[in-house]
Design a protein around this motif. Structure first.
Motif, PDB file in Angstrom:
ATOM      1  N   ARG A 104       0.865  -1.185   0.000  1.00  0.00           N
ATOM      2  CA  ARG A 104       0.000   0.000   0.000  1.00  0.00           C
ATOM      3  C   ARG A 104       0.891   1.220   0.000  1.00  0.00           C
ATOM      4  O   ARG A 104       1.834   1.300   0.783  1.00  0.00           O
ATOM      5  N   GLU A 106       1.338   4.031   1.374  1.00  0.00           N
ATOM      6  CA  GLU A 106       0.949   4.845   2.523  1.00  0.00           C
ATOM      7  C   GLU A 106       2.057   5.807   2.849  1.00  0.00           C
ATOM      8  O   GLU A 106       3.210   5.593   2.489  1.00  0.00           O
ATOM      9  N   GLY A 111       5.870   1.798  11.930  1.00  0.00           N
ATOM     10  CA  GLY A 111       4.914   0.690  11.954  1.00  0.00           C
ATOM     11  C   GLY A 111       4.059   0.552  10.704  1.00  0.00           C
ATOM     12  O   GLY A 111       3.310  -0.396  10.564  1.00  0.00           O
ATOM     13  N   TYR A 113       4.285   0.343   6.610  1.00  0.00           N
ATOM     14  CA  TYR A 113       5.255   0.157   5.533  1.00  0.00           C
ATOM     15  C   TYR A 113       4.526   0.057   4.207  1.00  0.00           C
ATOM     16  O   TYR A 113       3.349  -0.281   4.165  1.00  0.00           O
ATOM     17  N   GLN A 118       0.955  -9.768   6.000  1.00  0.00           N
ATOM     18  CA  GLN A 118      -0.236 -10.181   6.743  1.00  0.00           C
ATOM     19  C   GLN A 118      -0.352 -11.695   6.798  1.00  0.00           C
ATOM     20  O   GLN A 118       0.099 -12.408   5.895  1.00  0.00           O
ATOM     21  N   ARG A 249     -14.352  -0.274  10.059  1.00  0.00           N
ATOM     22  CA  ARG A 249     -13.393  -0.900   9.155  1.00  0.00           C
ATOM     23  C   ARG A 249     -13.400  -0.217   7.792  1.00  0.00           C
ATOM     24  O   ARG A 249     -14.421   0.213   7.302  1.00  0.00           O
ATOM     25  N   ALA A 271      -4.396  -1.569  15.802  1.00  0.00           N
ATOM     26  CA  ALA A 271      -4.815  -2.909  16.183  1.00  0.00           C
ATOM     27  C   ALA A 271      -3.833  -3.933  15.585  1.00  0.00           C
ATOM     28  O   ALA A 271      -3.196  -3.686  14.577  1.00  0.00           O
TER      29      ALA A 271
HETATM   30  P1  AMP Z   1      -6.434  -3.953   7.121  1.00  0.00           P
HETATM   31  O1  AMP Z   1      -6.161  -4.869   5.969  1.00  0.00           O
HETATM   32  O2  AMP Z   1      -6.256  -2.501   6.763  1.00  0.00           O
HETATM   33  O3  AMP Z   1      -7.687  -4.270   7.831  1.00  0.00           O
HETATM   34  O4  AMP Z   1      -5.262  -4.206   8.188  1.00  0.00           O
HETATM   35  C1  AMP Z   1      -5.108  -5.383   8.895  1.00  0.00           C
HETATM   36  C2  AMP Z   1      -3.826  -5.298   9.711  1.00  0.00           C
HETATM   37  O5  AMP Z   1      -2.735  -5.163   8.811  1.00  0.00           O
HETATM   38  C3  AMP Z   1      -3.776  -4.075  10.600  1.00  0.00           C
HETATM   39  O6  AMP Z   1      -4.093  -4.432  11.909  1.00  0.00           O
HETATM   40  C4  AMP Z   1      -2.366  -3.562  10.506  1.00  0.00           C
HETATM   41  O7  AMP Z   1      -1.631  -3.954  11.651  1.00  0.00           O
HETATM   42  C5  AMP Z   1      -1.783  -4.249   9.295  1.00  0.00           C
HETATM   43  N1  AMP Z   1      -1.429  -3.273   8.250  1.00  0.00           N
HETATM   44  C6  AMP Z   1      -2.227  -2.700   7.320  1.00  0.00           C
HETATM   45  N2  AMP Z   1      -1.548  -1.853   6.543  1.00  0.00           N
HETATM   46  C7  AMP Z   1      -0.252  -1.867   6.976  1.00  0.00           C
HETATM   47  C8  AMP Z   1       0.971  -1.203   6.588  1.00  0.00           C
HETATM   48  N3  AMP Z   1       1.016  -0.328   5.571  1.00  0.00           N
HETATM   49  N4  AMP Z   1       2.089  -1.464   7.289  1.00  0.00           N
HETATM   50  C9  AMP Z   1       2.068  -2.330   8.316  1.00  0.00           C
HETATM   51  N5  AMP Z   1       0.970  -3.001   8.724  1.00  0.00           N
HETATM   52  C10 AMP Z   1      -0.187  -2.764   8.071  1.00  0.00           C
END
Ligand code: AMP
Length: 411
Positions: A104, A106, A111, A113, A118, A249, A271
């Motif tokens: 992504r 971002e 924390g 990246y 995942q 969400r 989270a």
């Molecule tokens: P999400 O898919 O956005 O629901 O995120 C699920 C989990 O993935 C979250 O709890 C974050 O800890 C982790 N996560 C999402 N995006 C990132 C990112 N860019 N860098 C690190 N961890 C991420």
């Protein structure tokens, strides 16, 4: 993008192995989808108005002019793959998990990246609150096995389609009159995805939603019964949870139960895990209507926050052949120790025994096994604890392994 050096990579691998073990214990099986997908897949499922699709995807044209995207999340690819394989002939529920990198664009910050990792799971084909409980239970077990305590599940329901459209209308009725006071982002969301305004962090938005109508009032009977039953199940299972009205969400495909899990030890950061039901997604991606629920664990976040004690160090042993004649037995000993789960390295003896022992100690070996002509003749191994300097002889391999694993030299 971040390099996972050998220390980090080992930590990631350890957490992944804990996850595999816990998930397999519940009957989930590993699934791997391509890193690159057609852009269309994420636009349709995650949703055009979301941050992910709106501004965070790594999208490019391939040589055939097709728009491709580095996967920003794992649910849509898994669902697309099982739909393509054909769900009608599959015995449900289908329980799958995946582990891997996601992308992504971002703003880089602690924390977060651009390539992150995942561990996710999908339970496809079970509409019951028991399925919701099962995925939450797997997560609690996994996070506990990683050493986290004080786990808390934040829970909410987005209701079924009916509940959600009535709630959406009421929310719009509440927010339209104060449109001007909302952040620019939320003003745009009024048209595309007003529920997302509920989890906005902007002060202006928080004030506006403070007295907004609550989802609870708009739940249909069946959505309410489902949510109440889930709470009973969680109580019976002894899992701490709280209903969090602002939890919506960020992805469009969610329906019904949504949740996040954090650890009270970690303060107010991200989270560790997020997930929820997506009862419409299978049908939206061309399959038969099939309820489903899943989650994604932020592996980077888990590794960063994991208590030290959970990281296990395999005992490390240096094997020293004190003469040419001992080399074959040294190699054989190293193989046997590796088979027993130890890290065994054959020492480079060119600089002599003293230097080899020093180097082994610096490389983190707790132990040295010395094999010279005497040991060869007597069928023994000399074992030295490099921290204490104590040394003793043992007469068989299993005793050698035991001695090292137990971590002490017996008198
Ligand atoms: P999400 O898919 O956005 O629901 O995120 C699920 C989990 O993935 C979250 O709890 C974050 O800890 C982790 N996560 C999402 N995006 C990132 C990112 N860019 N860098 C690190 N961890 C991420």
């Amino acid at each position: 993008m971040r390099v996972l050096d050998e220390a980090l990579a080992e930590e990631y691998a350890l957490v992944e192995s804990i996850a595999r073990e816990v998930l397999r214990g519940y009957g989930f099986r590993e699934f791997r989808t391509p890193i690159v997908e057609r852009t269309e897949l994420f636009v349709r499922s995650v949703g055009e108005s979301t941050d992910i699709v709106g501004k965070e995807m790594y999208t490019f044209e391939d040589r055939a002019g097709r728009s491709m995207t580095l996967r920003p999340e794992g649910t849509a690819p898994v669902v697309r793959a099982v739909v393509e394989r054909g769900l009608r002939n599959t015995r449900l529920p289908l329980k799958l998990f995946y582990i891997g990198p996601f992308f992504r664009y971002e703003r880089p910050q602690k924390g977060r990246y651009r390539q992150f990792h995942q561990i996710g799971a999908e339970l496809i084909g079970d509409a019951r609150p028991e399925a919701d409980l099962e995925v939450i239970q797997v997560l609690v077990e996994f996070l506990s096995a990683c050493g986290f305590s004080g786990l808390e599940v934040a829970l909410q329901t987005l209701g079924d389609d009916d509940s959600r459209s009535r709630f959406r209308a009421a929310l719009l009725g509440h927010l339209e009159p104060v449109r001007e006071s909302l952040s620019a982002e939320s003003q745009a969301r009024l048209a595309s995805n007003p529920l997302r305004i509920l989890d906005s962090k902007a002060d202006a938005d928080r004030a506006a939603v403070a007295d907004a109508p609550s989802m609870e009032t708009f739940l249909s009977e069946s959505a309410r019964v489902h949510f109440e039953r889930l709470q009973e199940l969680l109580q019976d299972a002894g899992i701490a949870y709280r209903v969090e009205p602002g939890l919506v969400r960020g992805l469009d495909y969610y329906t019904g139960t949504v949740f996040e899990i954090s650890s009270a030890d970690l303060g107010s950061q991200d989270a560790l895990v997020g997930g929820g039901r997506y009862d419409n997604l299978v049908a939206e991606l061309g399959g038969p209507p099939t309820p489903a629920i899943g989650f994604a664990i932020g592996l980077d976040r888990v590794c960063e926050a994991m208590p030290e004690s959970a990281t296990s160090d395999q005992p490390r042993v240096a094997i020293l052949a004190l003469s040419d004649a001992a080399e074959a037995r040294a190699a054989e000993t190293a193989r046997a120790l590796r088979r027993a789960g130890l890290v065994a390295e054959l020492a480079n003896m060119t600089s002599g025994v003293g230097k080899s022992l020093q180097l082994a100690d610096r490389r983190g070996s707790g132990w040295a096994v010395l094999i010279g002509d005497d040991e060869l003749a007597d069928g023994l191994w000399s074992v030295k604890n490099l921290a204490s300097g104590e040394q003793q002889s043992v007469g068989d391999l299993s005793a050698l392994v035991e001695l090292i694993q137990e971590g002490s030299l017996k008198p």
